[in-house]
Design a protein around this motif. Structure first.
Motif, PDB file in Angstrom:
ATOM      1  N   ASN A  71       0.830  -1.205   0.000  1.00  0.00           N
ATOM      2  CA  ASN A  71       0.000   0.000   0.000  1.00  0.00           C
ATOM      3  C   ASN A  71       0.866   1.256   0.000  1.00  0.00           C
ATOM      4  OD1 ASN A  71      -1.272   2.279   1.817  1.00  0.00           O
ATOM      5  ND2 ASN A  71      -2.976   1.207   0.852  1.00  0.00           N
ATOM      6  N   GLU A  72       1.879   1.286   0.842  1.00  0.00           N
ATOM      7  CA  GLU A  72       2.762   2.445   0.884  1.00  0.00           C
ATOM      8  C   GLU A  72       3.408   2.694  -0.478  1.00  0.00           C
ATOM      9  OE1 GLU A  72       5.744   2.494   3.841  1.00  0.00           O
ATOM     10  OE2 GLU A  72       4.367   2.352   5.541  1.00  0.00           O
ATOM     11  N   MET A 119      -9.081  -2.717   0.571  1.00  0.00           N
ATOM     12  CA  MET A 119     -10.296  -2.317   1.265  1.00  0.00           C
ATOM     13  C   MET A 119     -10.021  -1.233   2.294  1.00  0.00           C
ATOM     14  SD  MET A 119      -8.702  -4.402   3.441  1.00  0.00           S
ATOM     15  CE  MET A 119      -8.831  -6.021   2.682  1.00  0.00           C
ATOM     16  N   ALA A 120     -11.098  -0.566   2.683  1.00  0.00           N
ATOM     17  CA  ALA A 120     -11.069   0.345   3.830  1.00  0.00           C
ATOM     18  C   ALA A 120     -12.273  -0.001   4.699  1.00  0.00           C
ATOM     19  CB  ALA A 120     -11.130   1.803   3.376  1.00  0.00           C
ATOM     20  N   GLY A 121     -12.099   0.029   6.008  1.00  0.00           N
ATOM     21  CA  GLY A 121     -13.194  -0.377   6.881  1.00  0.00           C
ATOM     22  C   GLY A 121     -13.234   0.407   8.174  1.00  0.00           C
ATOM     23  N   ASP A 146     -13.981  -4.484  12.413  1.00  0.00           N
ATOM     24  CA  ASP A 146     -12.725  -4.950  11.820  1.00  0.00           C
ATOM     25  C   ASP A 146     -11.618  -3.923  12.006  1.00  0.00           C
ATOM     26  OD1 ASP A 146     -13.584  -3.099   9.818  1.00  0.00           O
ATOM     27  OD2 ASP A 146     -12.402  -4.190   8.328  1.00  0.00           O
ATOM     28  N   ALA A 147     -11.956  -2.626  11.921  1.00  0.00           N
ATOM     29  CA  ALA A 147     -10.940  -1.590  12.097  1.00  0.00           C
ATOM     30  C   ALA A 147     -10.387  -1.585  13.511  1.00  0.00           C
ATOM     31  CB  ALA A 147     -11.533  -0.225  11.751  1.00  0.00           C
ATOM     32  N   ASP A 192      -6.224  -1.320   3.846  1.00  0.00           N
ATOM     33  CA  ASP A 192      -5.326  -2.414   3.431  1.00  0.00           C
ATOM     34  C   ASP A 192      -4.634  -3.051   4.634  1.00  0.00           C
ATOM     35  OD1 ASP A 192      -6.081  -2.047   0.841  1.00  0.00           O
ATOM     36  OD2 ASP A 192      -4.156  -1.308   0.112  1.00  0.00           O
ATOM     37  N   GLY A 193      -5.401  -3.224   5.732  1.00  0.00           N
ATOM     38  CA  GLY A 193      -4.868  -3.904   6.904  1.00  0.00           C
ATOM     39  C   GLY A 193      -4.029  -3.039   7.817  1.00  0.00           C
ATOM     40  N   ASP A 194      -4.063  -1.714   7.613  1.00  0.00           N
ATOM     41  CA  ASP A 194      -3.304  -0.793   8.441  1.00  0.00           C
ATOM     42  C   ASP A 194      -4.269   0.217   9.046  1.00  0.00           C
ATOM     43  OD1 ASP A 194      -0.583   0.513   9.174  1.00  0.00           O
ATOM     44  OD2 ASP A 194      -1.727   2.147   8.269  1.00  0.00           O
ATOM     45  N   SER A 195      -4.034   0.640  10.291  1.00  0.00           N
ATOM     46  CA  SER A 195      -4.986   1.523  10.967  1.00  0.00           C
ATOM     47  C   SER A 195      -4.405   2.899  11.237  1.00  0.00           C
ATOM     48  CB  SER A 195      -5.454   0.888  12.288  1.00  0.00           C
ATOM     49  OG  SER A 195      -4.350   0.750  13.175  1.00  0.00           O
ATOM     50  N   SER A 196      -3.692   3.459  10.286  1.00  0.00           N
ATOM     51  CA  SER A 196      -3.039   4.750  10.484  1.00  0.00           C
ATOM     52  C   SER A 196      -3.963   5.932  10.237  1.00  0.00           C
ATOM     53  CB  SER A 196      -1.815   4.875   9.565  1.00  0.00           C
ATOM     54  OG  SER A 196      -2.206   4.804   8.206  1.00  0.00           O
ATOM     55  N   MET A 197      -5.227   5.684   9.812  1.00  0.00           N
ATOM     56  CA  MET A 197      -6.175   6.764   9.561  1.00  0.00           C
ATOM     57  C   MET A 197      -7.338   6.683  10.538  1.00  0.00           C
ATOM     58  SD  MET A 197      -6.250   6.862   5.375  1.00  0.00           S
ATOM     59  CE  MET A 197      -6.900   8.546   5.355  1.00  0.00           C
TER      60      MET A 197
END
Length: 292
Positions: free
Chosen positions: A69-70, A134-136, A140-141, A267-272
């Motif tokens: 993703n990055e 995906m974004a969620g 899940d988030a 994409d499996g990351d919670s930085s937002m």
């Protein structure tokens, strides 16, 4: 063939031997390989932007879905770029499953990296950031946000199961205001997907594809423990969209409000964090796909 590999050495620790086998195989097949390693969060994007326009045949992103993703975000800063391929070294490797790459077999990966075909993919976007999968927001988030990197290194996917069970035991009490292509509604959890797979090999929809712009939105209408458990079971059976308390909609744009500063997993990351506006892809990116 000249290849540049951007590698996340942390994501690759659990498959170090496999990574070295791939390098040996590429060089035995006559490839010239340069390697750049990431040193901090966000570095893969910087390396992709700085090198995506250089004289390489392919740029290979070695790491998990978060590293990919990055790098994709870095390539999207360029007008044109070298086609990118992936060398899956992460926990779930959802993108590899999505494109049909047999990433556990050395020869299959080598054939893909050297002989795969170039196809146009359409990253979706949220808050100025692009994503392929995906974004969620919601259950899940919070699971993704609660997983410790240390535990994930130790036990892999079981780290997500452990966090899910902890959150499940505490109970789930969120409700979000959601707008899907102008239509307002509410939901307890939301997943906007640009891909057909979720969380690994689980297939949740046939209605979207990386090869064309468009999103599929899952709206979860219940926060009861029994319904959360039922959702997990139906996900494992590839039947998530068949649940009566789950709505499945195609969309071009999704807005999520409420629970301000709640995590948004991308994409499996919670930085937002929320609120968020999620949109279908508008510009394509050249990606290597397996030939079969």
């Amino acid at each position: 063939m000249r290849l540049l590999i951007i590698r996340n050495p942390v994501a690759g620790q659990r498959r170090e031997t496999f990574f070295q086998d791939i390098l040996d195989g590429l060089r035995m097949r006559g490839c010239a390989v340069d390697i750049l390693e990431t040193e901090r969060p966000g570095h893969a994007a910087e390396l992709a932007t700085a090198n995506g326009g250089k004289d390489y045949d392919r740029l290979v992103i070695a790491g998990g879905d978060g590293t990919i993703n990055e790098a994709v975000n870095g390539l999207m800063r360029l007008q044109t770029s070298v086609p990118f391929a992936i060398l899956p070294l992460g926990t779930a490797n959802v993108l590899a499953i999505e494109i049909g790459l047999d990433f556990k077999k050395r020869e299959a990966v080598l054939d893909y990296l050297m002989g795969g075909r170039v196809r146009s993919v359409y990253p979706a976007q949220v808050g100025g950031r692009h994503f392929l999968l995906m974004a969620g927001a919601g259950f899940d988030a919070h699971v993704v946000d609660g997983v410790s990197s240390r535990l994930k290194k130790m036990v892999g996917k079981l780290a997500y199961v452990w966090c899910m069970l902890r959150l499940y035991a505490r109970g789930w009490t969120r409700r979000y205001d959601v707008t899907v292509d102008g239509e307002r509604t509410t939901a307890h959890s939301v997943i906007a997907t640009n891909a057909q797979h979720y969380g690994g090999a689980y297939k949740i929809t046939d209605e979207t594809s990386l090869l064309r712009p468009g999103l599929v939105v899952f709206l979860f209408d219940s926060q009861r423990r029994v319904d959360i458990l039922r959702s997990a079971i139906y996900l494992a059976l590839n039947k998530l969209g068949e649940l009566p308390n789950v709505r499945c909609l195609t969309a071009k744009e999704v807005e999520i409000h409420g629970g301000n500063d709640d995590p948004l997993q991308v994409d499996g990351d919670s930085s937002m964090t929320l609120p968020a506006r999620i949109g279908a892809g508008e510009r394509s990116l050249a990606m290597i796909w397996p030939t079969v």
